[in-house]
Design an enzyme around this catalytic site. Structure first.
Site, mmCIF file in Angstrom:
data_model
loop_
_atom_site.group_PDB
_atom_site.id
_atom_site.type_symbol
_atom_site.label_atom_id
_atom_site.label_comp_id
_atom_site.label_asym_id
_atom_site.label_seq_id
_atom_site.Cartn_x
_atom_site.Cartn_y
_atom_site.Cartn_z
ATOM 1 N N HIS A 182 16.110 -10.407 -9.680
ATOM 2 C CA HIS A 182 14.937 -11.204 -9.301
ATOM 3 C C HIS A 182 15.203 -12.703 -9.226
ATOM 4 C CE1 HIS A 182 12.870 -7.456 -9.743
ATOM 5 N NE2 HIS A 182 11.696 -7.985 -9.488
ATOM 6 N N ARG A 242 -14.116 -16.140 -18.875
ATOM 7 C CA ARG A 242 -13.034 -16.109 -19.877
ATOM 8 C C ARG A 242 -12.527 -14.682 -20.158
ATOM 9 N NH1 ARG A 242 -16.474 -19.837 -22.534
ATOM 10 N NH2 ARG A 242 -15.803 -21.966 -22.090
ATOM 11 N N ARG A 248 11.971 -8.070 -22.408
ATOM 12 C CA ARG A 248 11.307 -7.888 -21.113
ATOM 13 C C ARG A 248 12.100 -8.547 -19.977
ATOM 14 N NH1 ARG A 248 4.771 -7.944 -19.911
ATOM 15 N NH2 ARG A 248 5.043 -7.605 -17.694
ATOM 16 N N ASN A 274 13.943 -8.434 -14.928
ATOM 17 C CA ASN A 274 14.193 -9.396 -13.848
ATOM 18 C C ASN A 274 15.551 -9.214 -13.186
ATOM 19 O OD1 ASN A 274 11.788 -10.958 -13.750
ATOM 20 N ND2 ASN A 274 12.342 -11.787 -15.749
ATOM 21 N N GLU A 312 7.017 -11.370 -23.373
ATOM 22 C CA GLU A 312 8.364 -11.842 -23.005
ATOM 23 C C GLU A 312 8.846 -12.935 -23.956
ATOM 24 O OE1 GLU A 312 8.565 -12.303 -18.759
ATOM 25 O OE2 GLU A 312 10.754 -12.478 -18.796
ATOM 26 N N HIS A 358 13.684 -13.516 -5.908
ATOM 27 C CA HIS A 358 12.472 -14.336 -5.740
ATOM 28 C C HIS A 358 12.755 -15.533 -4.832
ATOM 29 C CE1 HIS A 358 9.984 -12.966 -9.472
ATOM 30 N NE2 HIS A 358 9.489 -12.463 -8.368
ATOM 31 N N LYS A 411 1.132 -8.711 -16.257
ATOM 32 C CA LYS A 411 1.433 -10.029 -15.670
ATOM 33 C C LYS A 411 0.490 -10.240 -14.499
ATOM 34 C CE LYS A 411 6.206 -11.100 -16.788
ATOM 35 N NZ LYS A 411 7.546 -11.417 -16.272
ATOM 36 N N GLU A 430 12.755 -1.271 -6.704
ATOM 37 C CA GLU A 430 12.460 -1.441 -8.138
ATOM 38 C C GLU A 430 12.869 -0.179 -8.917
ATOM 39 O OE1 GLU A 430 11.512 -4.318 -9.375
ATOM 40 O OE2 GLU A 430 10.230 -5.356 -7.924
ATOM 41 N N LYS A 435 8.963 1.100 -17.558
ATOM 42 C CA LYS A 435 8.296 -0.214 -17.542
ATOM 43 C C LYS A 435 7.366 -0.343 -18.748
ATOM 44 C CE LYS A 435 6.488 -4.136 -15.795
ATOM 45 N NZ LYS A 435 6.077 -4.741 -14.556
ATOM 46 N N HIS A 457 8.942 -8.110 -1.160
ATOM 47 C CA HIS A 457 9.475 -8.327 -2.511
ATOM 48 C C HIS A 457 10.681 -7.410 -2.817
ATOM 49 C CE1 HIS A 457 9.446 -9.310 -6.769
ATOM 50 N NE2 HIS A 457 9.467 -8.016 -7.029
HETATM 51 N N1 LIG Z 1 2.864 -8.451 -11.745
HETATM 52 C C1 LIG Z 1 4.073 -7.943 -11.780
HETATM 53 O O1 LIG Z 1 4.609 -7.618 -12.840
HETATM 54 C C2 LIG Z 1 4.808 -7.730 -10.472
HETATM 55 C C3 LIG Z 1 5.952 -6.944 -10.490
HETATM 56 C C4 LIG Z 1 6.600 -6.689 -9.278
HETATM 57 C C5 LIG Z 1 6.084 -7.207 -8.084
HETATM 58 N N2 LIG Z 1 4.962 -7.977 -8.107
HETATM 59 C C6 LIG Z 1 4.414 -8.500 -6.844
HETATM 60 O O2 LIG Z 1 3.819 -7.448 -6.120
HETATM 61 C C7 LIG Z 1 3.818 -7.803 -4.736
HETATM 62 C C8 LIG Z 1 4.099 -6.623 -3.853
HETATM 63 O O3 LIG Z 1 3.167 -5.636 -4.129
HETATM 64 P P1 LIG Z 1 2.920 -4.424 -3.122
HETATM 65 O O4 LIG Z 1 4.213 -3.969 -2.532
HETATM 66 O O5 LIG Z 1 2.100 -3.447 -3.889
HETATM 67 O O6 LIG Z 1 2.139 -5.156 -1.916
HETATM 68 P P2 LIG Z 1 0.705 -5.059 -1.294
HETATM 69 O O7 LIG Z 1 -0.315 -4.625 -2.290
HETATM 70 O O8 LIG Z 1 0.530 -6.349 -0.574
HETATM 71 O O9 LIG Z 1 0.809 -3.844 -0.248
HETATM 72 C C9 LIG Z 1 1.683 -3.885 0.850
HETATM 73 C C10 LIG Z 1 0.981 -3.372 2.110
HETATM 74 O O10 LIG Z 1 0.680 -1.964 1.991
HETATM 75 C C11 LIG Z 1 -0.689 -1.719 2.316
HETATM 76 N N3 LIG Z 1 -1.115 -0.554 1.525
HETATM 77 C C12 LIG Z 1 -1.397 -0.511 0.197
HETATM 78 N N4 LIG Z 1 -1.626 0.754 -0.200
HETATM 79 C C13 LIG Z 1 -1.496 1.543 0.908
HETATM 80 C C14 LIG Z 1 -1.580 2.945 1.135
HETATM 81 N N5 LIG Z 1 -1.800 3.804 0.138
HETATM 82 N N6 LIG Z 1 -1.375 3.395 2.403
HETATM 83 C C15 LIG Z 1 -1.116 2.539 3.429
HETATM 84 N N7 LIG Z 1 -0.991 1.209 3.268
HETATM 85 C C16 LIG Z 1 -1.176 0.710 2.023
HETATM 86 C C17 LIG Z 1 -1.395 -3.013 1.997
HETATM 87 O O11 LIG Z 1 -2.580 -3.144 2.740
HETATM 88 C C18 LIG Z 1 -0.344 -4.052 2.406
HETATM 89 O O12 LIG Z 1 -0.388 -4.301 3.790
HETATM 90 C C19 LIG Z 1 4.819 -8.932 -4.565
HETATM 91 O O13 LIG Z 1 4.107 -10.135 -4.257
HETATM 92 C C20 LIG Z 1 5.464 -9.042 -5.930
HETATM 93 O O14 LIG Z 1 5.833 -10.350 -6.252
HETATM 94 C C21 LIG Z 1 4.306 -8.234 -9.276
HETATM 95 ZN ZN LIG Z 2 9.940 -7.015 -8.777
#
Ligand SMILES: NC(=O)c1ccc[n+]([C@@H]2O[C@H](COP(=O)([O-])OP(=O)(O)OC[C@H]3O[C@@H](n4cnc5c(N)ncnc54)[C@H](O)[C@@H]3O)[C@@H](O)[C@H]2O)c1
Ligand SMILES: [Zn+2]
Length: 276
Positions: free
Chosen positions: A163, A35, A156, A160, A151, A167, A57, A99, A141, A180
């Site tokens: 998005h 939990r 907030r 989006n 939100e 999305h 999130k 972003e 942010k 993304h």
């Molecule tokens: N929670 C939220 O508020 C929120 C906001 C925006 C996006 N997201 C989500 O985040 C996701 C994308 O996140 P991301 O872009 O961080 O993806 P990710 O963490 O999957 O990383 C992308 C790739 O980069 C590699 N990588 C990571 N760090 C590295 C480094 N320092 N050097 C070399 N390679 C590296 C990873 O192994 C992976 O292959 C999407 O699914 C999106 O929907 C969430």
């Molecule tokens: Zn985003």
């Protein structure tokens, strides 16, 4: 394997449509294991440092769409070191810059100007530019989240921008072909088009937004994704409530608002304008 890691592996294996973002998955596991256990975020991608690691999130993706199971759960600390960005591929840097452009459009015209002027140095990894853009975006942010953590106040929602369509494009592209930020870049083009159509945004500001998205090397057109699938997935967006849609639209660079009930014909026309 420790139990929490086992839970993460189980969540990531059977029920998910695509690998969830690691930070979102880790946060979700921390939120539900016993939990809730304290956790910290150590983001190593640009996108995570300026966006996904901040704000609490957490979620996992289901076959029917992204982020469908999740909770708000804040990390105790977000530790971001821009030095980790040096090993990212250019594609991943561009993905995060999408972003950053979003923050400029929704909140900060000076940041937008700065990215226009310095995106080439950013792509080359110059420390001063990296630190300024990452720091500024993370602050925007954090401030928006602090004003409307769950939100519930409508503040907030502006995060989006791009998005709603983004999305849907991301989920509709076979094998999540679009990352993304790439899909959000396309979504921002569509949102800017709708904003001009609604007489909110000038054609000049739309052109600047499109030009900057193009200049950082993000896609110019939606390719290999069916329009019908995009429209269908958009109906699942949480901003579409009981048949009413809500879009974050731009008035100028630095100012957006949430507008309801955009006619489907206008949305379709704007998506078609960017479809190959
Ligand atoms: N929670 C939220 O508020 C929120 C906001 C925006 C996006 N997201 C989500 O985040 C996701 C994308 O996140 P991301 O872009 O961080 O993806 P990710 O963490 O999957 O990383 C992308 C790739 O980069 C590699 N990588 C990571 N760090 C590295 C480094 N320092 N050097 C070399 N390679 C590296 C990873 O192994 C992976 O292959 C999407 O699914 C999106 O929907 C969430
Ligand atoms: Zn985003």
């Amino acid at each position: 394997m420790v139990p929490a890691a086992g839970l993460a592996a189980a969540l990531a294996s059977g029920v998910l449509a695509a690998p969830s973002a690691p930070g979102d998955l880790a946060g979700f596991v921390a939120a539900i294991y016993k939990r809730g256990v304290p956790f910290i975020q150590v983001p190593t991608t640009l996108l995570a440092q300026i966006d996904s690691a901040i704000g609490g999130k957490t979620a996992v993706d289901l076959k029917t769409g992204k982020n469908l199971v999740g909770v708000f759960y804040q990390p105790k600390l977000v530790f971001a070191d821009t030095k980790t960005l040096s090993s990212l591929s250019v594609r991943q840097i561009r993905n995060g810059l999408s972003e950053a452009i979003k923050y400029g459009v929704i909140d900060d015209p000076k940041l937008f100007d700065y990215i226009e002027a310095h995106h080439e140095e950013f792509l080359k990894g110059e420390d001063k530019v990296l630190n300024f853009i990452v720091g500024r975006c993370a602050k925007i942010k954090a401030d928006i989240v602090a004003a409307d953590e769950k939100e519930t106040k409508g503040l907030r929602t502006i995060l989006n921008f791009g998005h709603t369509v983004g999305h849907a494009v991301e989920a509709a592209s076979p094998g999540y072909k679009y990352h993304h930020g790439e899909a959000v870049g396309l979504g921002m083009r569509v949102a800017a088009r709708i904003s001009v159509n609604r007489n909110l945004l000038s054609a000049k500001d739309e052109a600047r937004i499109n030009q900057l998205i193009t200049s950082v090397g993000l896609p110019e057109q939606i390719k290999g994704v069916k329009l019908s699938k995009i429209l269908d997935l958009m109906q699942h967006d949480k901003k579409f409530v009981a048949g009413h849609n809500r879009f974050v639209l731009a008035h100028r660079i630095g100012k957006v608002s949430v507008i309801s009930d955009i006619p489907l014909s206008i949305i379709t026309k704007a998506i078609k304008a960017y479809s190959a």
